[in-house]
Scaffold this motif. Structure first.
Motif: not given
Length: 192
Positions: A82-98, A100-109
């Motif tokens: 899975v290449g990093l180039d497959e991430i959609e530009a301008g789309g949701p990022t990892e930080a929108d879901f998790f 960063p410090e622990n990899g757990h879901w963010t509140g709304p997710q």
């Protein structure tokens, strides 16, 4: 022969079923579990001269099997990249879901609780559904997910074992979690 000397001819009868159950709980494919146990016995036989009886035969064989399971997932993970180039530009990022410090879901997710099942049968059904969903992951995602959440290896160990960058590892974990979440929700779990 001393009492501490391993007797390879007795391994299948003494340890085979237990090793198989352990392998099957990690790979969920009976043929693969059988192959891993066979590889364990062969590796132990090849390394018999190095057995120093610092641990029991059983413990030694389980250490070998655990290594074989990690090797299995390493081979499986190399099947797809899975290449990093497959991430959609301008789309949701990892930080929108998790976080960063622990990899757990963010509140709304954060998914709704799936642990309402209190009866043994419901727990088994939950386990079966989760296993089916995990089996549907692409090979690399399944390998990373299993090593992280079943074998409980650290992110650093997984990156080293599978030759992944830290960023690529988190992309794979992110995608695996999202795919598992979608699959579980399709089976009626996580919806209020």
């Amino acid at each position: 022969m001393t009492p501490d000397t391993p007797v390879p001819a007795t391994w299948p009868a003494r340890f085979g079923d237990e090793l198989y159950r352990f392998a099957l709980s990690r790979v969920s494919d009976s043929e693969t579990a059988e192959e891993l146990v066979q590889e364990t016995f062969l590796s132990a036989l090849d390394g018999l001269a190095t057995f120093r009886a610092e641990a029991s035969e059983r413990t030694w064989l389980f250490v070998i099997l655990r290594r074989k399971i990690i090797d299995h997932y390493r081979r499986q993970a190399r099947a797809t990249h899975v290449g990093l180039d497959e991430i959609e530009a301008g789309g949701p990022t990892e930080a929108d879901f998790f976080v960063p410090e622990n990899g757990h879901w963010t509140g709304p997710q954060t998914p709704a609780s799936w642990l309402r099942a209190d009866a043994a049968l419901e727990q088994q059904e939950l386990h079966d559904i989760l296993q089916r969903c995990q089996d549907r992951l692409p090979p690399q995602q399944e390998a990373v997910f299993a090593l992280r959440f079943v074998e409980e290896l650290s992110a650093e160990e997984i990156c080293q074992e599978l030759g992944l960058s830290s960023a690529n590892y988190w992309v794979i974990v992110h995608r695996a979690k999202l795919q598992l979440r979608r699959c579980l929700e399709k089976h009626g779990l996580g919806k209020n």
